[in-house]
Motif scaffolding. Structure first.
Motif, short mmCIF file in Angstrom:
data_model
loop_
_atom_site.label_atom_id
_atom_site.label_comp_id
_atom_site.label_asym_id
_atom_site.label_seq_id
_atom_site.Cartn_x
_atom_site.Cartn_y
_atom_site.Cartn_z
N ALA A 179 0.84 -1.08 -0.30
CA ALA A 179 0.44 0.18 -0.38
C ALA A 179 0.91 1.13 -0.11
N VAL A 180 0.42 2.08 -0.74
CA VAL A 180 0.79 3.61 -0.51
C VAL A 180 -0.34 5.05 -0.40
N PHE A 181 -0.15 5.92 0.42
CA PHE A 181 -1.27 6.34 0.76
C PHE A 181 -0.01 8.07 0.65
N GLU A 182 -1.72 8.13 0.03
CA GLU A 182 -1.14 9.60 -0.26
C GLU A 182 -2.18 10.62 0.36
N ILE A 193 -3.84 3.13 -2.30
CA ILE A 193 -4.07 2.61 -3.21
C ILE A 193 -3.35 1.38 -3.08
N VAL A 194 -3.62 -0.05 -3.68
CA VAL A 194 -3.53 -1.23 -2.84
C VAL A 194 -2.62 -1.79 -3.61
N ALA A 244 -1.42 3.22 11.87
CA ALA A 244 -3.50 3.65 12.30
C ALA A 244 -3.63 3.69 10.61
N GLU A 245 -2.62 3.79 9.72
CA GLU A 245 -2.89 3.55 8.02
C GLU A 245 -2.94 2.84 7.79
N ARG A 295 10.60 8.35 0.73
CA ARG A 295 11.26 9.90 0.93
C ARG A 295 10.06 11.03 1.42
N GLU A 296 9.95 10.96 0.28
CA GLU A 296 9.01 12.22 -0.12
C GLU A 296 7.75 12.26 0.87
N ASP A 297 7.29 10.85 1.10
CA ASP A 297 6.24 11.19 2.62
C ASP A 297 7.03 11.30 3.31
#
Length: 767
Positions: A248-251, A304-305, A446-447, A465-467
């Motif tokens: 997963a990523v999280f925007e 997004i998964v 939590a995410e 890294r940006e996150d």
């Protein structure tokens, strides 16, 4: 891969979970604690100054507040071959606690270190406070861990009673119980089964070793996982893999408290490898989320998964989100600086401390007044391992793999966000690639839990890294406007500090305050600290040596200015100032006490002696700079030899560190490495800043938020001063003094005072 299955521990074939259960083993081994009626008392972590005065404390939770009882049954097992498996319950992130706590146990157990196997625990109240922050591991565990080891040794001696000899006539050598008069002896493994039937002794009545007899404490032990790290064995949070796992990523909202209100989800779902894409509304946050260690709940964004992290991140690049950015969308760092300058010319909002009559002393005609204005920025933690977490939600329960520094608090947060009972949240601890306070904040837990619940599958969330740089709990920026009054003989008689930080009313943002009791409070007769605050829409929190990492630079730099104005040597000036005050004053000592003048004098003198201060000819455009600070109860002085070229390129040639760690340096090699790392970390902070434009963080990666590179690193020589005081922690205290030490050396070479960080704003750079 780190998998779901438990690793087998030692030669007994016991799983991590079954390891700590009390049961007799086939072949004569035992797990200690069939009768754990007496418990060790975990010392509470060090207290912190009141909210309104400075550093905020961690949240209350299991093991916080009142001390948690500890049972030896949960920490030690002995197998038939004599191997001792010792639990290490704190998060290991490079600071050495994985070895440190078992070393204390093993010393009193009296066993060869080569026969110890260290076991990483899960998160459970039975281990007390699994709190890895504030340099608390040593002072909080020094008594309890040694008591646990002593209790096991006492039970093994009691097991030899079938020899028909008094227990008091028996003693131990490493791994063996001995009775000299009869010539009898037995290994711990041979006695283990009988020892399991012995009652646990009163831990308060145990006679612990005389320090002169220590064989493990005070001796360098190699990190238990060092070889695996060098070989590239997957063992960090980023390496966790479980069956059926998705990625997963999280925007997240780019502006604090913003909301996602729309996104091109259908287009993202159609991309190769994508399994799910969905909006995360988020959970309500407190009206002002910055204070103390308060978690914001779950921030708004789009998850997004996918079946690989690359697929998820590739889809993210096509993601288009519509945001309601809210009230902080116009926030700007330059505007904040202008407002601070305006506030500095107005009466302060409140007084934090006042001794004597500072107004009167500044009106005297026989004193000289020196002024200085200093500005320090927000900075990010920049852990080498970005934030990550693996979670598997099913049947109303969630299992997690986390490298949190406060995993018990993370467990509570997940319980609240998911709306499930705390007992339905299981957290396995894994090694962290750096923490520095960032992993005290469990947003990533939590995410991951929320995304796993919605996706209906185990999920590993991995930030970019940006996150990591744009969604941090930043070290708070601030401004300080100082005045000092000196008499013709050079003595400081007046001090005024107007601290302008961020916050609301009488409360500073998380770890963004100022402790008015720190040096030189109590060392100047007429002394005042006042404050004002600016509103802030940005998460802030603890960064290695919270508050000290900025205020030490300010105060020690200004002290150099005052010494220069008084025509005195900076080191001699500090020693003289330390002579004129009570034996113990304020500072970031918490429950460990404030600055002790004699201890600080001693480390200053040690650093001076080792560096040859005033006794050697230095090369052209080279000078020594000095700084000292009390942080987490540790007195540290540092001297930096610095060369400054005509183009303002700076080379730190060598640093001398002198630290008073109390009566014992438990693992000297690791202690040296930690102090050397703190120096490098502090030098990095001279180059770093986080700024806001239109409410968003401008910096995104190391090209804008640099860390010190290997060719820029100086030689660091570390010296320990052993004193008759309780042992202290070490993760943080080596950092604060290096910033002023370098800047004071630069001033000595160039005559230019660095008033604003990063020092690149005044044209300086490391070479």
């Amino acid at each position: 891969m780190i998998g779901v299955k438990e690793e087998l521990m030692g030669k007994t074939g016991i799983s991590r979970r079954s390891l700590l259960r009390a049961s007799t083993l086939t072949g004569g081994g035992f797990l200690l604690g069939l009768y754990p009626r007496i418990t060790a008392q975990a010392q509470p972590p060090v207290g912190a100054p009141p909210q309104g005065a400075g550093r905020g404390g961690p949240p209350q939770g299991p093991g916080r507040g009142s001390p948690a009882p500890l049972s030896p049954a949960n920490f030690v097992s002995i197998s038939p071959d004599g191997t001792a498996s010792i639990a290490s319950p704190n998060t290991e992130m490079g600071q050495g606690s994985f070895n440190l706590l078992p070393m204390m146990v093993a010393e009193e157990l009296d066993i060869d270190w080569k026969n110890v196997k260290i076991v990483r625990t899960d998160v459970d109240p039975k281990y007390g406070s699994q709190f890895t922050a504030g340099s608390t591991a040593t002072p909080s565990n020094w008594g309890p861990m040694r008591q646990i080891g002593g209790a096991v040794r006492s039970m093994l001696i009691a097991a030899a009673q079938n020899w028909g000899v008094p227990a008091e006539e028996c003693f131990t050598t490493p791994g063996r119980v001995v009775h000299t008069a009869t010539g009898r002896s037995a290994t711990y493994g041979e006695l283990a089964a009988k020892a399991a039937a012995m009652p646990v002794p009163d831990l308060r009545a145990l006679k612990l070793k005389d320090p002169k007899d220590y064989k493990i404490i005070g001796t360098t032990t190699q990190g238990a996982e060092t070889k695996d790290i060098v070989r590239g064995k997957p063992m960090f949070g980023i390496d966790v893999t479980v069956p059926g796992m998705l990625y997963a990523v999280f925007e997240k909202t780019p502006v604090s408290r913003g909301k996602a209100i729309g996104a091109n989800l259908d287009a993202v779902k159609a991309m190769k490898g994508v399994k799910h894409a969905f909006m995360v509304e988020g959970t309500p946050a407190p009206p002002y989320v910055n204070y103390l260690f308060q978690d914001p709940g779950l921030e708004s964004g789009v998850a997004i998964v996918a079946d690989s992290w690359w697929a998820a991140q590739s889809a993210r690049k096509k993601l288009q989100v519509q945001w309601d950015l809210g009230q902080w969308a116009s926030q700007d760092s330059d505007q904040n600086a202008a407002k601070a300058e305006e506030l500095s010319r107005q009466p302060a909002a409140r007084s934090l401390r006042e001794d004597g009559d500072p107004d009167a002393v500044f009106q005297r005609t026989d004193v000289r007044v020196i002024e200085g204005a200093f500005r320090f920025p927000f900075i990010a933690h920049s852990t080498l391992e970005p934030q990550n977490c693996t979670a598997h939600f099913q049947d109303g329960k969630v299992e997690m793999w986390s490298n949190s520094q406060l995993p018990q608090t993370g467990r509570q947060l997940v319980s609240r966000v998911l709306g499930i009972p705390l007992e339905n949240v299981t957290v396995h601890m894994v090694r962290a690639g750096g923490g520095f306070g960032r992993r005290c904040y469990n947003d990533f837990m939590a995410e991951a839990a929320w995304i796993s619940k919605v996706a209906g599958a185990p999920v590993k969330l991995l930030w970019t890294r940006e996150d990591d740089i744009q969604h941090d709990y930043y070290r708070s920026g601030g401004f300080q406007y100082l005045k000092a009054a000196i008499e013709p003989n050079g003595k400081i008689v007046g001090w005024r500090d107007h601290f302008i930080g961020y916050g609301e009313g009488n409360t500073f943002v998380g770890d963004g305050g100022f402790n008015p009791g720190q040096f030189p409070a109590s060392f100047v007769p007429d002394y005042q600290v006042v404050s004002s605050v600016l509103p802030l829409g940005l998460k802030t929190g603890a960064l290695r040596a919270p508050e000290s990492n900025s205020t030490a630079w300010v105060l020690q730099s200004f002290l150099d200015d005052v010494a220069h104005a008084a025509g005195k040597d900076p080191l001699a000036f500090r020693l003289e100032l330390l002579d004129g005050a009570p034996a113990q004053a304020g500072g970031f000592g918490g429950a460990r006490g404030g600055l002790n003048a004699a201890r600080m004098r001693a480390v200053l003198q040690l650093a001076a002696d080792k560096s040859g201060w005033g006794k050697r000819q230095l090369p052209p455009r080279t000078a020594l700079g000095v700084g000292f600070h009390l942080s987490a109860g540790v007195h540290v002085a540092e001297i930096a030899e610095v060369t400054v070229n005509a183009d303002k390129s700076v080379r730190v040639n060598k640093v001398w560190v002198a630290a008073d760690l109390g009566s014992q340096v438990i693992n000297p090699g690791m202690a040296e490495y930690v102090l050397q790392g703190a120096v490098m970390d502090g030098m990095s902070e001279l180059m770093q800043e986080i700024t806001l434009k239109n409410g968003r963080v401008v910096q995104s990666n190391f090209h804008q938020h640099p860390t010190l590179r290997m060719p820029q690193a100086p030689q660091v020589e570390v010296h320990f001063l052993k004193t008759d005081n309780s042992p202290t922690g070490l993760g943080e205290p080596g950092l604060p003094p290096i910033l002023p030490a370098v800047c004071n050396a630069i001033f000595k070479v160039t005559g230019e005072r660095i008033h604003t960080l990063p020092f690149t704003k005044q044209g300086f750079r490391f070479t």
